[in-house]
Design a protein around this motif. Sequence first.
Motif, short mmCIF file in Angstrom:
data_model
loop_
_atom_site.label_atom_id
_atom_site.label_comp_id
_atom_site.label_asym_id
_atom_site.label_seq_id
_atom_site.Cartn_x
_atom_site.Cartn_y
_atom_site.Cartn_z
N GLN A 72 41.64 97.49 103.66
CA GLN A 72 40.88 97.19 104.88
C GLN A 72 40.95 95.69 105.17
O GLN A 72 40.77 94.86 104.26
N GLU A 77 38.98 93.59 106.47
CA GLU A 77 37.79 92.81 106.13
C GLU A 77 37.84 92.33 104.68
O GLU A 77 37.38 91.23 104.36
N ASP A 80 40.10 89.32 104.39
CA ASP A 80 39.39 88.13 104.86
C ASP A 80 38.48 87.57 103.78
O ASP A 80 38.38 86.36 103.57
N TYR A 102 27.79 85.69 104.10
CA TYR A 102 27.46 86.98 104.70
C TYR A 102 25.96 87.24 104.54
O TYR A 102 25.43 87.13 103.42
N GLN A 110 25.26 91.99 107.50
CA GLN A 110 26.72 92.03 107.43
C GLN A 110 27.19 92.71 106.15
O GLN A 110 28.16 93.49 106.17
N LEU A 114 29.47 96.16 105.81
CA LEU A 114 30.70 96.28 105.02
C LEU A 114 30.61 97.44 104.04
O LEU A 114 31.59 98.18 103.85
N VAL A 149 34.19 99.11 102.83
CA VAL A 149 34.91 97.89 102.42
C VAL A 149 34.48 97.49 101.02
O VAL A 149 35.28 97.04 100.21
#
Length: 422
Positions: free
Chosen positions: A105, A107, A110, A403, A407, A411, A416
Amino acid sequence: MLQCDWSERTTTVPGRDGRIGGIPTLSPTSMSGPLAGLKILDFSTLLPGPFATLALADLGADVIRIEAPNRPDPVRRLSPQRHGVSAAHAWINRNKRSLALDLKQPESIDIVRKLIATHDIVVEQFRPGVMARLGLGYEQLREIHPALIYCSITGYGQDGPYRDRAGHDINYLSIAGTASYCGRGAPAPSSIQVADIAGGSLHAALAMLAAVAHRYRTGAGQSIDVSMTDAAFSLNALSGAAYLAGARAPRPESERLNGGSFYDYYATSDGRHFSVGSLEPQFLQAFCSAMGHPEWVTLAVTDMTALKQQIGAAFVRRTFAEWCDVFAKVDCCVEPVLTLEEAATHPHMRARGLVVDVPVAGMAGSLPQIAHPVRYSATPPQYRHTGEALGQQSRDILASLGYDDTQVQKLADAGVTTLTEA
C-alpha cells in the motif's frame, strides 16, 4: 554515560552524491550499550536477518521490525507458545520494536520513507529486486538519506546466475561444497542452520558494523550484499585453503577433523556419546593413559584405523556416567555429548550466565532465553523485553512521525497497519 548517537552524523548538509562532509558528532541517549543511538529498520523474517539484528539490539541499537499485518513472520507461529507468543519469536526479536506495515500500500511506502530520514541502517531479506519494485531499493532510499547503510541478505547474492533461485540452509551448504565432506560417507543434515547463521547472520552483523565505521570516518553510506552461499563457501576455511593450494578435495571421513582421524565421537554402552579431540601430543598421551592404553600413542602414528577401532571398543564397555567420572579429572580435550537440556543447566553454562530471564513485552512476567554470548567489561548487553506482538509499537512510531490518532486509526482501518495495544 555519553554514547555515540550514530544518527547525528555530521555538521554539514548531505550531498546528492551520497557522501557527507565533516565528522560525526556525539550526543547523549537514554539507551545503553556500545551501539546506543544506532537506528535500524529491519524488514527481514525467519532466521538470518532477525538473528543479526538481535545481536545489535542486545548491544543497544534501536531496531524497528517491520512486518505485514496480513503476512506476519512464520516464526510467530512456531511452538511452543508462552504468554501468547512463540518462544522462538520472543527470543529472536528481543529488544526490538514492532511496526506493522503492508508494503503493497502506498501509504506504507510513505511511512518508510519518512522513517529512513532518521535511521542509519536498513536490513532486508527479500529476493533481489523486490524492494526496488516497492520503491524502497538502495538507490531510491539514498536519495533521501545519502549516508544510509543498506544490508541485503539473500541465498545467492544480488547478481550471478542463481540470484533469483529459491533456497534454504541445506541448499546453500550444498552449493558451497561444505556438505560434501560432512557425515558418515554421505552428507548429514546439521542440527543448526550453519549457512543461515554463521553465513548470513554473523557476516551481516559484521558487515553492518564495518560500514558504520567507514561512515564514521568518511560520512558515506553504502549497500551491502550478503550471500549466505558466499559466506558458507568461506567457511570451508582450512580444507578450502588446502584444496586451492593443490591438495585433493576433501571427502567424508577423509580429513583430520571430519572423522578421518581419531578426532571423533564414540558411543558408550548405554547409547550416549563422547567427543575425543586430543590432537596435541600432551593431550593424546593423557587421553590414552586415562583410557588405560598408553600404547595407543604409537598407533596414532602407525595405524589410525586400528586406533579408532580400539577407542570405539573401549568406550562401549562403560556407561556414559562412568566415562564422565573418568574424564572429569583429566584435561585432554575429551567431553561428553550433552543434550540441550543438560547443556542449559550445566554448571559452566550457568556460571557464564548463558540463560537469562527477560521481561515479557507488554505484560507482567518473564521468559528464560539464551543470552547474548559475548561479555563486555564496560558495556554489557541489556535485556529490555522479549519480542513484541505484531504492531505493538505502531501507534507510538507513527505518532513520532506526526500522525495524529485519527490518521493512525484511518491507516489501521485501511489495513495499512495493525494496532496492538500493550
